[in-house]
Design a protein around this motif. Structure first.
Motif, PDB file in Angstrom:
ATOM      1  N   CYS A   3       0.826  -1.206   0.000  1.00  0.00           N
ATOM      2  CA  CYS A   3       0.000   0.000   0.000  1.00  0.00           C
ATOM      3  C   CYS A   3       0.862   1.260   0.000  1.00  0.00           C
ATOM      4  CB  CYS A   3      -0.920   0.006   1.220  1.00  0.00           C
ATOM      5  SG  CYS A   3      -2.275  -1.184   1.109  1.00  0.00           S
ATOM      6  N   GLY A   6       2.220   1.608  -3.385  1.00  0.00           N
ATOM      7  CA  GLY A   6       1.121   2.007  -4.255  1.00  0.00           C
ATOM      8  C   GLY A   6       0.811   3.485  -4.129  1.00  0.00           C
ATOM      9  N   ALA A   7       0.862   4.005  -2.896  1.00  0.00           N
ATOM     10  CA  ALA A   7       0.646   5.436  -2.687  1.00  0.00           C
ATOM     11  C   ALA A   7       1.723   6.251  -3.393  1.00  0.00           C
ATOM     12  CB  ALA A   7       0.640   5.749  -1.190  1.00  0.00           C
ATOM     13  N   CYS A  10       0.984   6.348  -7.051  1.00  0.00           N
ATOM     14  CA  CYS A  10      -0.134   7.264  -7.315  1.00  0.00           C
ATOM     15  C   CYS A  10       0.335   8.714  -7.274  1.00  0.00           C
ATOM     16  CB  CYS A  10      -1.246   7.045  -6.295  1.00  0.00           C
ATOM     17  SG  CYS A  10      -2.169   5.508  -6.501  1.00  0.00           S
ATOM     18  N   LEU A  54      -6.602   8.440  -4.213  1.00  0.00           N
ATOM     19  CA  LEU A  54      -6.332   7.019  -3.999  1.00  0.00           C
ATOM     20  C   LEU A  54      -5.033   6.833  -3.225  1.00  0.00           C
ATOM     21  CD1 LEU A  54      -6.911   4.033  -4.498  1.00  0.00           C
ATOM     22  CD2 LEU A  54      -5.801   4.258  -6.737  1.00  0.00           C
ATOM     23  N   LEU A  58      -4.424   4.834   0.347  1.00  0.00           N
ATOM     24  CA  LEU A  58      -3.420   3.780   0.496  1.00  0.00           C
ATOM     25  C   LEU A  58      -2.418   4.137   1.589  1.00  0.00           C
ATOM     26  CD1 LEU A  58      -2.739   2.930  -3.262  1.00  0.00           C
ATOM     27  CD2 LEU A  58      -3.937   1.499  -1.583  1.00  0.00           C
ATOM     28  N   GLN A  59      -2.087   5.417   1.686  1.00  0.00           N
ATOM     29  CA  GLN A  59      -1.177   5.870   2.732  1.00  0.00           C
ATOM     30  C   GLN A  59      -1.764   5.602   4.120  1.00  0.00           C
ATOM     31  OE1 GLN A  59      -0.364  10.071   2.548  1.00  0.00           O
ATOM     32  NE2 GLN A  59       0.730  10.108   4.483  1.00  0.00           N
ATOM     33  N   VAL A  61      -3.964   3.293   4.941  1.00  0.00           N
ATOM     34  CA  VAL A  61      -3.924   1.848   5.192  1.00  0.00           C
ATOM     35  C   VAL A  61      -2.519   1.422   5.604  1.00  0.00           C
ATOM     36  CG1 VAL A  61      -4.188  -0.427   4.142  1.00  0.00           C
ATOM     37  CG2 VAL A  61      -5.840   1.377   3.627  1.00  0.00           C
ATOM     38  N   ALA A  62      -1.513   1.939   4.900  1.00  0.00           N
ATOM     39  CA  ALA A  62      -0.126   1.567   5.215  1.00  0.00           C
ATOM     40  C   ALA A  62       0.266   2.019   6.615  1.00  0.00           C
ATOM     41  CB  ALA A  62       0.817   2.178   4.173  1.00  0.00           C
TER      42      ALA A  62
END
Length: 275
Positions: A3, A6-7, A10, A54, A58-59, A61-62
């Motif tokens: 995540c 992924g951030a 993004c 998004l 994700l940030q 969640v991480a």
């Protein structure tokens, strides 16, 4: 870690898409407000905003499952993403040293991934929550003072202030332990998150408007990684895997150093006049 990376992807891709939209929208007249309105009518700019949203999710969640130092270094790697995407979409020519810096970032993140332990087991005290709120207010004060400085000093001060603001967001996410309205409204960390994030965006925009992109982004990377990582380790109990603290420290330093080497990609390049 997936995540967090992924951030970074993004945020890094959004920077390039928004730069492409701003470049296309810059052909008309008017000031900054008119430029923004024209950019908002382009799908690339809207796609960039969607990717920013998004990336923020994700940030969050991480940050709920990883130490802050690992997430901060991963987010700094968005500069490597911006550099690679800019080379592809904007046809920016990367030097060998810049390709090497991107590789250094990846190596540092790999070391962090191997050494990172679980998220710290401390909830954070009430004092820390109010300290984050006070820091967010201090970021606004720093922005007011820094905007009066000349040249590189102004860019560095505002970049650092923006980094501290984003750092407040990283820590505040960990200090919000419930999402029910009654808890959110009484938690100082909620206001620290909103104020810190808003101040960071304002300072970063102001710094990039008239200052050096390289100096601004260097200050941003330092501000959003070192402070939050220290808070996570000292006050929130973030730790590494048994016996791998040295590898985590080395990976963090290597990743941040690589990001600083790519600081000029904090804002994707603008096309030369007449191109």
């Amino acid at each position: 870690m997936v995540c967090a990376l992924g951030a970074a992807v993004c945020f890094g891709t959004a920077t390039v898409l928004q730069a492409m939209a701003a470049r296309a929208a810059g052909t008309g007249g008017g000031g900054d407000a008119a430029l923004l309105l024209r950019a908002l009518r382009q799908w690339r700019y809207l796609a960039g905003l969607a990717l920013d949203g998004l990336g923020f999710l994700l940030q969050i969640v991480a940050l709920r499952s990883l130490p802050i130092y690992a997430v901060g270094a991963a987010l700094a790697s968005s500069l490597a993403v911006t550099a690679v995407v800019a080379a592809r979409l904007l046809r920016v020519r990367l030097t060998r040293s810049e390709w090497a810096a991107a590789g250094v970032v990846c190596a540092g993140l790999a070391m962090l991934g191997l050494a990172s332990g679980a998220e710290g087991n401390r909830d954070g005290s009430t004092v820390l929550r109010y300290a984050m709120l006070a820091t967010a207010l201090a970021v606004l004060a720093l922005g007011t003072a820094g905007s009066r400085l000349p040249g590189r000093g102004r860019a560095l001060a505002l970049g650092l202030g923006a980094g501290f603001g984003f750092g407040v967001v990283e820590v505040a996410v960990r200090l919000i332990d419930a999402l029910t309205p009654s808890v959110l409204l009484t938690n100082p960390a909620t206001y620290a998150l909103l104020l810190g994030g808003g101040a960071a965006f304002l300072l970063l925009t102001s710094a990039l408007e008239r200052g050096s992109v390289t100096v601004t982004t260097a200050g941003l990377v330092v501000g959003e990684t070192v402070g939050p990582a220290t808070v996570g380790v000292v006050w929130l109990g973030d730790r590494t895997r048994e016996g791998l603290a040295w590898l985590a420290v080395l990976g963090f330093l290597v990743a941040v150093a690589g990001a600083l080497a790519l600081a000029r990609f904090g804002e994707a390049p603008v096309a030369e006049e007449g191109s």
